[in-house]
Design an enzyme around this catalytic site. Structure first.
Site, mmCIF file in Angstrom:
data_model
loop_
_atom_site.group_PDB
_atom_site.id
_atom_site.type_symbol
_atom_site.label_atom_id
_atom_site.label_comp_id
_atom_site.label_asym_id
_atom_site.label_seq_id
_atom_site.Cartn_x
_atom_site.Cartn_y
_atom_site.Cartn_z
ATOM 1 C CG HIS A 21 -10.957 -31.274 -15.427
ATOM 2 N ND1 HIS A 21 -10.544 -30.969 -14.163
ATOM 3 C CD2 HIS A 21 -12.179 -31.856 -15.306
ATOM 4 C CE1 HIS A 21 -11.498 -31.332 -13.300
ATOM 5 N NE2 HIS A 21 -12.494 -31.866 -13.974
ATOM 6 C CB ALA A 22 -5.957 -31.429 -13.748
#
Lengths: 94, 311
Positions: A21-22
């Site tokens: 994810h980010a």
């Protein structure tokens, strides 16, 4: 594809719960950005630059996903060592 | 790229009012030829030029004909069509397929589908949908923008300033389609249509700022779902050898086997990239419309020189 000092391929499995994810993506970009070699990462038939957060999010690296990393360029070897370390340490998550 | 019946059913269930009658297990069959055939002639036993790779549709004419036959005859006429292993059979006008058709579909493991649409409408709609689904597609690196009606893909190495340039362009009124990664398909008109991955759509990553959501910051006018690709502009660090490219000759780049106009713009400190990209795009549009500023200037110059030249 055979590895040469300037062109290395490795396969990694994503092991942290939330996948790439980010935060892990930013970590990958930060790591890849330190090297001048081109680093591509992705799944079957679809690869993006490991220096792009947006690109990394689109490869959908969920837990269990197998991702291929190709590094091409002078410092490919060093880059691969650091990237392998990130995968191994589950991007410092979990 | 051939599509499966499952893909057609998933995408066209609602749009084509399509439902499965039987043969769920066989939906992996592929439509080898992107068209639809009415098997009227084949029902009479004429199999020359029978389009067996296409979907077969039974409309009012086929039904009325089948109805005029005795059950055994009906079965005998239908069987050869199934023997050709057609990809699937569609029954129009929400008709109930005759028992022989159903039994043969099971026997030959052929999916049988039904639509409420009338045959001619279905053929039109379904052909368009099959074209869309089977269109060549891919994912390319680059930030896609619509600049004053011109679809521009910005490419360049990491850190060259694509997103920053895109941001300035958005401020100047352009709309963002995708940042850094762009999905493309080649439509049936031979144009490339670009759109964003649905996961990251309308988000941008800007060095030092982080991830931003473009419509939240700049409004709905700053985004666009999709746009046709008119040109590719690559940003690269200025190198002295770039001087040779001053003549502005048009290059092209391959996108899904189509040749797309390509411009290579050198970046150096102090160059206003957003302005340059916009000017390049507008200048390209002007060229497409038949005005080549560089050529016109050169003709003017040559004209004057010829007049002044010593006879």
């Amino acid at each position: 594809m055979m590895d040469t000092p300037d062109s290395i391929s490795r396969e990694f499995t994503v092991e942290n719960e939330y996948g790439i994810h980010a935060r892990p993506a930013a970590l990958l970009v930060k790591t890849a950005g330190k090297f001048s070699c081109e680093i591509l990462i992705g799944k079957k038939g679809y690869e993006v630059s490991a220096k792009s957060i947006m690109g990394l999010l689109t490869i959908e690296g969920h837990r269990g996903a197998k991702l291929c990393v190709h590094a091409t360029g002078e410092d490919a070897g060093e880059a691969m060592v650091e990237i392998a370390d990130l995968f191994e340490k589950k991007f410092f998550e979990d | 790229m051939a599509i499966t019946l499952k893909e057609l059913l998933d995408a066209g269930g609602e749009r084509l009012s399509l439902e499965l009658v039987c043969g769920e297990k066989y939906l992996t069959r592929t439509i080898e030829e992107n068209a639809i055939n009415r098997p009227g002639l084949a029902l009479t036993g004429f199999f020359q030029y029978f389009a067996l790779r296409r979907l077969q549709i039974f409309g009012l004419a086929e039904f009325t004909y089948l109805k005029s036959l005795e059950p055994e005859e009906r079965e005998a006429r239908l069987r050869p069509i199934f023997e050709k292993t057609v990809p699937g059979i569609i029954v129009a006008r929400n008709r109930n397929p005759p028992p022989e058709l159903r039994a043969l579909a099971e026997e030959y493991q052929t999916p049988l589908l039904r639509t409420t649409m009338i045959t001619s409408h279905f053929i039109n709609e379904c052909t368009v949908l099959i074209e869309e689904l089977s269109a060549p597609r891919g994912r390319i690196a680059g930030t896609m923008l619509n600049i004053k009606g011109i679809g521009v893909l910005l490419q360049g190495k990491a850190g060259i300033g694509k997103s920053e340039t895109a941001l300035s362009l958005i401020e100047r009124g352009s709309s963002l389609v995708s940042d850094d990664v762009t999905d493309v398909i080649r439509n049936s008109h031979g144009r490339i249509v670009a759109f964003a991955n649905d996961l990251t759509r309308f988000h941008m990553e800007i060095r030092g700022v982080g991830i931003v959501h473009v419509p939240s910051l700049f409004g709905m006018g700053a985004i666009q779902q999709e746009t046709e690709l008119d040109m590719v502009i690559r940003l690269h660090l200025y190198q002295p050898e770039d001087e040779a490219e001053r003549d502005g000759k048009l290059a092209e780049i391959d996108v899904l086997d189509l040749r797309i106009p390509f411009y290579d713009l050198p970046v150096s400190p102090g160059r206003d990239m957003a302005n340059l990209v916009e000017t390049t795009a507008l200048n390209h549009k002007l060229k497409v419309l038949g005005h080549d500023a560089a050529k016109e200037l050169d003709e003017k110059v040559i004209g004057r020189f010829l007049k002044k030249a010593e006879k």
